[in-house]
Design an enzyme around this catalytic site. Sequence first.
Site, mmCIF file in Angstrom:
data_model
loop_
_atom_site.group_PDB
_atom_site.id
_atom_site.type_symbol
_atom_site.label_atom_id
_atom_site.label_comp_id
_atom_site.label_asym_id
_atom_site.label_seq_id
_atom_site.Cartn_x
_atom_site.Cartn_y
_atom_site.Cartn_z
ATOM 1 N N GLU A 21 -5.347 3.342 33.210
ATOM 2 C CA GLU A 21 -4.203 3.155 34.113
ATOM 3 C C GLU A 21 -4.438 1.973 35.050
ATOM 4 O O GLU A 21 -5.521 1.400 35.117
ATOM 5 C CB GLU A 21 -3.975 4.420 34.962
ATOM 6 N N ASN A 150 5.492 7.200 39.159
ATOM 7 C CA ASN A 150 5.250 6.123 38.202
ATOM 8 C C ASN A 150 6.317 5.037 38.319
ATOM 9 O O ASN A 150 7.265 5.159 39.097
ATOM 10 C CB ASN A 150 5.231 6.674 36.769
ATOM 11 N N ASP A 201 6.443 6.001 32.226
ATOM 12 C CA ASP A 201 5.153 5.860 32.899
ATOM 13 C C ASP A 201 5.169 4.559 33.701
ATOM 14 O O ASP A 201 6.161 4.239 34.339
ATOM 15 C CB ASP A 201 4.006 5.920 31.887
#
Length: 294
Positions: A21, A150, A201
């Site tokens: 991430e 997100n 996301d």
Amino acid sequence: MTDIVPFTGKTLCQVNSELGEGPSYDPATDTAWWFDITGRKLHELHLSSSTKRVHDLPFMGSVIAVIDPARQLIASDEGLFVRDTNSGKLEHLVTIEDKPGNRSNDGRVHQCGALWIGTMGCRAEKDAGAIYHVAGSKVTRLYSNISIPNSICFSPDGATAYFTDTTVNKLMRVEVDPGTGLPTGSPEVLSEPKGHPGGLDGSVCDADGLIWNARWGAATVDVYRPDGTKVQRYATPATQASCPAFIGAKADRLLVTSAWQGMDEKAQAADPDAGRTFELGITVKGRFEPAFRL
């Protein structure tokens, strides 16, 4: 439904991170950075030489940004830290919130130098998190009752912010002050993607205002116009694509992280690229991330 463009890129890192991430790129050093959040790792890749380093962290980091040539900002489950780029030494800057069961997740620096950062429960507990605005060491809560924050990114003129709660799965937009990054209006739904699996996301906004979104669970990066129209879909080798970042000297390449979090052994065997980091193999009109302003 928009056809999916096949993957034509390459793998930048073979490491299978549990939760890859928070990718970012520093053009001054030609270096891409990203995290394995749950693995407490910070990955560093010098693009032109392909030199790779992995740094152990004492916390779960999720967002990194340049402050100046000697310092970086890291958002984590223990707050915001200033990191010495050369030595790796960490200095606590400010606590985001006082919730020991929470961690940081998605975030991005606005053009004015302020950070938007989301928090969530470590087990994605419903409504446990929030989205905050951080200017220097001043923390302001913007939105509460967020489960998985997100897609935080900003339009090129700094007048619009985008975000989502992945459990709700609606891409939101809100007008913000270009000078402060603080909202000036109420959030409204920009897009409610339907017709294929997975959740919204991480996102990044390019120089033309297009929103590039990693679609967790769908093995794609989807592209939206500022009016919410989906205009393209690009395949990724890993099902759980997590976040994109513009990389390269011209910001014309796209890096995408991924994850194997939540997969059992059978699912991982069927998705061997899960957790690896990729370059999508297309030319994009990206832009460099602004520095965080202390």
